[in-house]
Write a protein that holds these residues in place. Sequence first.
Motif, PDB file in Angstrom:
ATOM      1  N   LEU A 155      -3.629   4.463   9.107  1.00 19.50           N
ATOM      2  CA  LEU A 155      -3.303   5.663   9.868  1.00 19.50           C
ATOM      3  C   LEU A 155      -3.814   6.867   9.101  1.00 19.50           C
ATOM      4  CD1 LEU A 155      -1.805   6.808  12.376  1.00 19.50           C
ATOM      5  CD2 LEU A 155       0.245   6.965  10.947  1.00 19.50           C
ATOM      6  N   ALA A 156      -4.706   7.617   9.696  1.00 17.69           N
ATOM      7  CA  ALA A 156      -5.312   8.763   9.023  1.00 17.69           C
ATOM      8  C   ALA A 156      -4.268   9.819   8.700  1.00 17.69           C
ATOM      9  CB  ALA A 156      -6.416   9.352   9.898  1.00 17.69           C
ATOM     10  N   SER A 157      -4.541  10.614   7.675  1.00 16.84           N
ATOM     11  CA  SER A 157      -3.631  11.698   7.308  1.00 16.84           C
ATOM     12  C   SER A 157      -3.473  12.642   8.492  1.00 16.84           C
ATOM     13  CB  SER A 157      -4.173  12.462   6.093  1.00 16.84           C
ATOM     14  OG  SER A 157      -5.456  12.983   6.373  1.00 16.84           O
ATOM     15  N   GLY A 158      -2.243  13.010   8.741  1.00 13.85           N
ATOM     16  CA  GLY A 158      -1.940  13.795   9.932  1.00 13.85           C
ATOM     17  C   GLY A 158      -1.453  12.942  11.078  1.00 13.85           C
ATOM     18  N   GLY A 159      -1.652  11.632  10.969  1.00 15.66           N
ATOM     19  CA  GLY A 159      -1.113  10.708  11.964  1.00 15.66           C
ATOM     20  C   GLY A 159      -1.716  10.834  13.334  1.00 15.66           C
ATOM     21  N   THR A 160      -3.027  11.149  13.409  1.00 15.81           N
ATOM     22  CA  THR A 160      -3.648  11.355  14.711  1.00 15.81           C
ATOM     23  C   THR A 160      -4.705  10.320  15.053  1.00 15.81           C
ATOM     24  OG1 THR A 160      -5.290  12.827  13.692  1.00 15.81           O
ATOM     25  CG2 THR A 160      -3.282  13.848  14.581  1.00 15.81           C
ATOM     26  N   GLU A 161      -5.047   9.436  14.103  1.00  9.68           N
ATOM     27  CA  GLU A 161      -6.133   8.492  14.327  1.00  9.68           C
ATOM     28  C   GLU A 161      -5.909   7.229  13.507  1.00  9.68           C
ATOM     29  OE1 GLU A 161     -11.037   8.420  13.876  1.00  9.68           O
ATOM     30  OE2 GLU A 161      -9.846  10.016  12.967  1.00  9.68           O
ATOM     31  N   LEU A 162      -6.300   6.081  14.082  1.00  7.30           N
ATOM     32  CA  LEU A 162      -6.305   4.816  13.357  1.00  7.30           C
ATOM     33  C   LEU A 162      -7.726   4.515  12.902  1.00  7.30           C
ATOM     34  CD1 LEU A 162      -3.905   2.624  15.524  1.00  7.30           C
ATOM     35  CD2 LEU A 162      -3.535   3.354  13.171  1.00  7.30           C
ATOM     36  N   ASP A 182       0.853  -1.189   0.000  1.00  7.84           N
ATOM     37  CA  ASP A 182       0.000   0.000   0.000  1.00  7.84           C
ATOM     38  C   ASP A 182       0.890   1.240   0.000  1.00  7.84           C
ATOM     39  OD1 ASP A 182      -1.844   1.985   0.321  1.00  7.84           O
ATOM     40  OD2 ASP A 182      -2.821   1.121   2.081  1.00  7.84           O
ATOM     41  N   THR A 183       1.079   1.819  -1.178  1.00  8.51           N
ATOM     42  CA  THR A 183       1.976   2.972  -1.306  1.00  8.51           C
ATOM     43  C   THR A 183       1.257   4.300  -1.056  1.00  8.51           C
ATOM     44  OG1 THR A 183       1.586   3.003  -3.699  1.00  8.51           O
ATOM     45  CG2 THR A 183       3.512   1.771  -2.901  1.00  8.51           C
ATOM     46  N   ASP A 184      -0.063   4.254  -0.878  1.00  8.34           N
ATOM     47  CA  ASP A 184      -0.841   5.480  -0.662  1.00  8.34           C
ATOM     48  C   ASP A 184      -1.130   5.737   0.808  1.00  8.34           C
ATOM     49  OD1 ASP A 184      -1.059   5.968  -3.444  1.00  8.34           O
ATOM     50  OD2 ASP A 184      -2.759   4.585  -3.574  1.00  8.34           O
ATOM     51  N   ASN A 185      -1.102   4.687   1.619  1.00 10.27           N
ATOM     52  CA  ASN A 185      -1.453   4.826   3.036  1.00 10.27           C
ATOM     53  C   ASN A 185      -0.471   4.057   3.912  1.00 10.27           C
ATOM     54  OD1 ASN A 185      -4.293   6.071   2.698  1.00 10.27           O
ATOM     55  ND2 ASN A 185      -4.429   4.201   1.467  1.00 10.27           N
ATOM     56  N   THR A 186      -0.355   4.513   5.157  1.00 13.77           N
ATOM     57  CA  THR A 186       0.342   3.732   6.178  1.00 13.77           C
ATOM     58  C   THR A 186      -0.688   2.825   6.811  1.00 13.77           C
ATOM     59  OG1 THR A 186       1.976   5.457   6.583  1.00 13.77           O
ATOM     60  CG2 THR A 186       1.612   3.865   8.343  1.00 13.77           C
ATOM     61  N   SER A 187      -0.609   1.528   6.503  1.00 16.77           N
ATOM     62  CA  SER A 187      -1.670   0.612   6.921  1.00 16.77           C
ATOM     63  C   SER A 187      -1.091  -0.696   7.446  1.00 16.77           C
ATOM     64  CB  SER A 187      -2.640   0.347   5.763  1.00 16.77           C
ATOM     65  OG  SER A 187      -1.946  -0.070   4.601  1.00 16.77           O
ATOM     66  N   PHE A 188      -1.898  -1.394   8.239  1.00 18.22           N
ATOM     67  CA  PHE A 188      -1.497  -2.627   8.894  1.00 18.22           C
ATOM     68  C   PHE A 188      -2.664  -3.616   8.853  1.00 18.22           C
ATOM     69  CE2 PHE A 188       0.700   0.927  10.869  1.00 18.22           C
ATOM     70  CZ  PHE A 188       2.024   0.527  10.820  1.00 18.22           C
ATOM     71  N   ILE A 189      -2.323  -4.916   8.890  1.00 21.87           N
ATOM     72  CA  ILE A 189      -3.312  -5.976   9.021  1.00 21.87           C
ATOM     73  C   ILE A 189      -3.060  -6.693  10.349  1.00 21.87           C
ATOM     74  CG2 ILE A 189      -4.361  -8.021   7.993  1.00 21.87           C
ATOM     75  CD1 ILE A 189      -3.011  -7.371   5.389  1.00 21.87           C
ATOM     76  N   THR A 190      -4.144  -7.016  11.041  1.00 19.04           N
ATOM     77  CA  THR A 190      -4.016  -7.789  12.269  1.00 19.04           C
ATOM     78  C   THR A 190      -5.175  -8.773  12.368  1.00 19.04           C
ATOM     79  OG1 THR A 190      -3.771  -7.637  14.680  1.00 19.04           O
ATOM     80  CG2 THR A 190      -5.247  -6.055  13.640  1.00 19.04           C
ATOM     81  N   GLY A 191      -4.975  -9.861  13.117  1.00 21.01           N
ATOM     82  CA  GLY A 191      -6.005 -10.888  13.229  1.00 21.01           C
ATOM     83  C   GLY A 191      -6.119 -11.407  14.645  1.00 21.01           C
ATOM     84  N   THR A 192      -7.303 -11.890  14.998  1.00 26.05           N
ATOM     85  CA  THR A 192      -7.597 -12.261  16.380  1.00 26.05           C
ATOM     86  C   THR A 192      -7.374 -13.746  16.659  1.00 26.05           C
ATOM     87  OG1 THR A 192      -9.945 -12.614  15.922  1.00 26.05           O
ATOM     88  CG2 THR A 192      -9.263 -10.390  16.568  1.00 26.05           C
TER      89      THR A 192
END
Length: 351
Positions: free
Chosen positions: A49-56, A25-35
């Motif tokens: 990670l939302a633009s501005g880095g203040t919210e997931l 994902d070159t457009d966003n800082t993103s992660f995958i997680t599983g339970t």
Amino acid sequence: MQGGATGIGYGLKYQARCISDVKADTDNTSFITGTLSLKEENEVHLIRLASGGTELVCEGLFSHPNEIWDLASCPFDSRVFSTVYSSGESYGAAIWQFPELYGQMNSPQLEQLALLNAHDRKIKCVLWWPSGKHDKVISIDEGNLFLWSLDSSNKTAKVQLKESVGMLDYFSGGAWDPNDWNAAAVTCDSSIQFWDIRTMKKTSSIERAHVRAMDYNKKKQNLLVTADDEAGICIWDLRMSNSPVRELPGHTHWTWSVQFNPEYDELILSAGTDSAVNLWYAPSISSDDSPTEGLMESPTHRKDPLLNSYNDYEDSVYGIAWSSREPWFFASLSYDGRVVVESVKQYLPRK
């Protein structure tokens, strides 16, 4: 140095222990997680990670049939990932794909692209080809190493090569060398073994007991960092592997995960069952030999390699992942299902 509650948090519904950066994902800082719930239906979360880095932000929430023990994102397709899962009695591994219009669907379902179904022992992990678009993956169980060829269009996976560890040892994990795509390292109960993927033959080994995790330096060849019960964290130069080139104290309990930063490789991240994530500075093994100056203080004059300890957790931390897109961010996952994203910008070296 003790870190305060500075991170950005996100809560999962159930317990969890694995998280992965979505490198493609070159457009966003993103992660995958599983339970990891034995009784409830498990979930895969795609987090951005939302633009501005203040919210997931949750980009997608998907049901998964079993407990997720290992999860890895495909390096060339942001919609594809692998899981190792357990039903409580048996283990399986599969390649999955997020549905194309998942953001517009009420209850999107994961699409299974391939089942890695040749295993008859407890599966430990799946490793993707380190870089670029390629159809090869490795899967490791307690007794065997498999090289697979994926055919996503036909939803099949075929074993190309297989090798067994033998009767005296068992495999516990592995890492694919990003600087030599024909090489992989595999952890056993008493050693680290190095394998040539072309022939599926062991080429060398380091006698080291109870290594829980390891990671290759992505910018400099022959450097490997390991987390083990005896010494905490060890950095190895594989050209002279009789002893580590550097040791770091690790954690006050088991050191469970360790990773080089993908860009600023003098920074090393570790997590442990002491409910902490530690940020280390190891300049002597960096790929950049030019003089650097820290933003807060000159790291060349630091005697303590521990830059910061993040303690905003209430349970063991098993999962960590640097962001490939913005390598000053990392995500961590504690066993109680809490994701925290932190910035290390203040510790980046300044040329």
